[in-house]
Design a protein around this motif. Structure first.
Motif, mmCIF file in Angstrom:
data_model
loop_
_atom_site.group_PDB
_atom_site.id
_atom_site.type_symbol
_atom_site.label_atom_id
_atom_site.label_comp_id
_atom_site.label_asym_id
_atom_site.label_seq_id
_atom_site.Cartn_x
_atom_site.Cartn_y
_atom_site.Cartn_z
ATOM 1 N N ARG A 3 0.694 -1.314 -0.018
ATOM 2 C CA ARG A 3 -0.019 -0.023 0.078
ATOM 3 C C ARG A 3 1.071 1.305 -0.020
ATOM 4 O O ARG A 3 1.960 1.421 0.766
ATOM 5 N N LEU A 4 0.695 2.143 -0.870
ATOM 6 C CA LEU A 4 1.378 3.466 -0.999
ATOM 7 C C LEU A 4 1.288 4.187 0.442
ATOM 8 O O LEU A 4 0.092 4.218 1.058
ATOM 9 N N ASN A 64 0.337 7.148 2.750
ATOM 10 C CA ASN A 64 -0.487 8.305 2.462
ATOM 11 C C ASN A 64 0.149 9.670 2.799
ATOM 12 O O ASN A 64 0.030 10.772 2.288
ATOM 13 N N ASN A 65 1.458 9.403 3.608
ATOM 14 C CA ASN A 65 1.986 10.751 3.986
ATOM 15 C C ASN A 65 2.946 11.257 2.843
ATOM 16 O O ASN A 65 3.126 12.515 2.438
ATOM 17 N N CYS A 66 3.690 10.359 1.800
ATOM 18 C CA CYS A 66 4.327 10.863 0.972
ATOM 19 C C CYS A 66 4.353 10.558 -0.675
ATOM 20 O O CYS A 66 4.788 10.663 -1.274
ATOM 21 N N LYS A 67 3.287 9.655 -0.778
ATOM 22 C CA LYS A 67 2.779 9.107 -2.124
ATOM 23 C C LYS A 67 2.680 10.433 -3.152
ATOM 24 O O LYS A 67 2.291 11.421 -2.718
ATOM 25 N N LYS A 68 3.143 10.325 -4.382
ATOM 26 C CA LYS A 68 3.037 11.332 -5.168
ATOM 27 C C LYS A 68 2.470 10.985 -6.530
ATOM 28 O O LYS A 68 2.653 9.737 -7.115
ATOM 29 N N PRO A 73 5.540 5.651 -5.485
ATOM 30 C CA PRO A 73 6.195 5.848 -4.080
ATOM 31 C C PRO A 73 7.128 7.146 -4.171
ATOM 32 O O PRO A 73 7.819 7.061 -5.068
ATOM 33 N N LYS A 74 7.410 7.525 -2.812
ATOM 34 C CA LYS A 74 8.389 8.593 -2.732
ATOM 35 C C LYS A 74 9.375 8.113 -1.841
ATOM 36 O O LYS A 74 10.649 8.004 -1.841
ATOM 37 N N GLY A 131 8.464 4.476 0.440
ATOM 38 C CA GLY A 131 7.305 4.707 -0.344
ATOM 39 C C GLY A 131 5.847 3.926 0.155
ATOM 40 O O GLY A 131 4.916 4.284 -0.336
ATOM 41 N N TYR A 132 6.267 2.700 0.511
ATOM 42 C CA TYR A 132 5.066 1.831 0.951
ATOM 43 C C TYR A 132 4.969 1.771 2.643
ATOM 44 O O TYR A 132 5.736 1.642 3.168
#
Length: 571
Positions: A461-462, A464-468, A496-497, A505-506
């Motif tokens: 799961r990506l 939520n704080n840093c996905k782009k 992912p970031k 990122g996950y």
């Protein structure tokens, strides 16, 4: 005192020192007596009093007794097998283990005539001891460094959360239970406890303790991917394996064959975590893999598993049927057990008799009769199923259908008023039906008994704080399975970031499902001897999404990335 008497009293290295003119006879006798009185070797006394240079003494001892000479300053003692001998014993005898070759231990000694040291270390290790001459002043420094490197690698461990109980399964005797407090000052014990606690806190599913020739590593499997978390000294391999085997009630003296055990770690009065432990002998020691079994995972509820609304309705509808068979399929680690136990937990009421046969039971549920199959003693899945049918069951869970005998008994049970849940190893739902036919199950039996098949995968799961948002070429989106309407209609995939709150990122995983009811149309295809392709086409006509389509829905809503879906849904 006569010269003749002096000569008689001077032997070995003392006589050589006098012969080389390093000390007079009187000085040598005096030094010998002082060393004996102080409980030291002559070499240690002479070096401590700076009467003779340590390097010179090492060369003399090597020549006099024909023992090899080694310079400790050029040795990497981080690989030295210091864990094989008690530290007190080494310091008392001024000895340092240099390396091992099979059952031969090469021992660094300033005085190669110290037979007492060699005999004691031989007794404690069971190894043949080969003395190697080293310089006395460098020996103690090397010994300090060897043990310091061991402790430094373990680090300053936080004991705050270590007030926990470690024990075996309930079926084991409580006498002689091993707890973390038994040897709480031991660095290895604290290191193992911290690794286990960190794994639980970080949501790892497995822990790998892996010995290699030049290094040792510990890895966690998080969100389905392995990552390295620690590199303790390789010379701790034996101690780490022994500690884990003691905790899981395994035979620590047996290192030649694989062993399986369990650990129950009580974190509080209301929460305990089970670890399934597996050891395997490798070229350079025993590898230990621990599967973390959290009973709370079965209490998540169906909404937490990630089913789409229609999929959830189908699962619940078939769970509430009084008979039939529900099959869950997917590779190892795809979450099949959690899906099954979530269903069992929903059905676990006082008015139902539920029995499970597993290899082994991973999650313990009060109110459910759980059996570990043991093929060695004749308790196979088939034997357990026969026993269940004589015990007035309502619901039966079979850990895995592996052979025709088990499949036939499970199908007969589902046809005679019982709900049966089980797993198979296939890639998708249509292939599950074909797999049963390949096993030898009659097509009419499959069509009349199997009511629902769930194929599943777990994708990361990506965060939520840093996905782009990411730009993906239109052709790549179409090739992945998106329709032109979706691509042209404002589809915004994310990628992912990476930040401090996630792993590259996950963070966490999401279920991807194909939930396929066995309709009359699909049943007819099975009866007519159709293949998995025809079944898949019929399922698509009935509006059943395949795994890739379910995954693409997760990409479209920003839950995961396209790369992750392509990774977990590619056959």
């Amino acid at each position: 005192m006569s010269a003749t008497q002096n000569k008689i009293r001077l032997t070995g290295l003392a006589r050589r020192i006098v012969a080389d003119g390093l000390l007079s006879e009187e000085a040598a006798i005096e030094a010998n007596q002082a060393a004996t009185k102080a409980g030291q070797s002559l070499i240690s006394h002479l070096v401590e009093k700076k009467r003779v240079d340590a390097r010179t003494l090492a060369h003399l001892a090597s020549e006099e007794f024909g023992a090899p000479l080694m310079d400790l300053s050029v040795m990497d003692l981080s690989q030295a097998p210091v864990q094989d001998v008690e530290e007190k014993l080494l310091r008392r005898h001024h000895a340092v283990p240099l390396f091992k070759r099979g059952k031969r231990l090469f021992l660094g000694l300033a005085d190669p005539t110290n037979l007492q040291a060699q005999d004691e270390i031989k007794f404690h290790t069971g190894c043949m001891v080969e003395p190697v001459v080293v310089e006395d002043d460098k020996l103690l420094i090397a010994l300090d460094k060897a043990f310091e490197s061991m402790d430094d690698a373990l680090g300053e461990l936080d004991d705050d959360a270590l007030d926990l109980e470690v024990g075996s399964d309930e079926e084991e005797s409580d006498s002689g239970a091993v707890t973390a407090s038994d040897t709480e000052d031991a660095p290895v014990v604290r290191f193992v406890n911290k690794i286990l606690l960190d794994a639980i806190k970080q949501g790892a599913s497995d822990i790998h303790f892996e010995p290699y020739e030049k290094f040792y590593r510990v890895r966690y499997r998080q969100d389905g991917m392995l990552r390295e978390v620690a590199k303790p000294p390789v010379n701790l391999a034996t101690k780490l394996a022994a500690r884990l085997k003691v905790m899981s009630r395994l035979d620590i003296s047996e290192r030649r064959i694989p062993q399986d055990g369990r650990i129950k770690m009580k974190l509080s009065k209301n929460r305990a975590i089970d670890f399934r432990v597996s050891t395997c002998p490798t070229l350079f020691g025993e590898k230990v893999v621990m599967r973390i079994l959290d009973p709370s995972s079965a209490q998540l509820g169906i909404d937490a598993l990630g089913y789409e609304e229609k999929q959830k309705e189908l699962y619940l509808e078939n769970l509430n049927k009084p008979y039939g068979m529900i099959l869950v399929t997917g590779p190892t680690g795809s979450g099949k057990t959690v899906s099954l136990y979530t269903g069992v937990n929903i059905l676990n009421t006082p008015d139902r008799n539920i029995s499970t046969a597993e290899d082994p039971a991973e999650i313990q549920l009060p109110g459910v009769n759980q059996v570990n199959v043991q093929p060695k003693v004749g308790l196979t899945f088939a034997a357990a199923l026969r026993a269940f049918l004589r015990q007035d069951p309502d619901i039966i869970l079979v850990g895995e259908i592996r052979d025709l005998e088990t499949a036939e008994i499970a199908i007969k049970a589902s046809q005679t008023g019982h709900l049966v849940l089980s797993t198979l190893h296939t890639n998708d739902a249509p292939k599950t039906l074909a797999r049963l036919v390949d096993m030898g199950v009659q097509p009419y039996a499959i069509a009349s008994s199997v009511t629902l098949i769930i194929a599943q995968r777990l994708g990361r799961r990506l965060c939520n704080n840093c996905k782009k948002p990411v730009d993906i070429p239109r052709e790549a989106l179409l090739k992945a399975g998106f329709s032109e309407a979706e691509v042209d209609g404002g589809l915004k995939p994310y990628g992912p970031k990476g930040c401090e709150q996630c792993n590259e990122g996950y963070k966490g995983r999401v279920g991807i499902y194909q939930v396929m009811p066995v309709t009359e149309n699909i049943g007819r295809i099975i009866m007519e001897g159709g293949n998995s392709i025809q079944i898949a086409e019929a399922a698509a006509d009935d509006g059943i999404q395949d795994l890739r389509r379910s995954g693409l829905n997760r990409v479209a809503d920003g839950t995961t990335s396209l790369d992750e879906i392509l990774r977990v849904t590619t056959d």
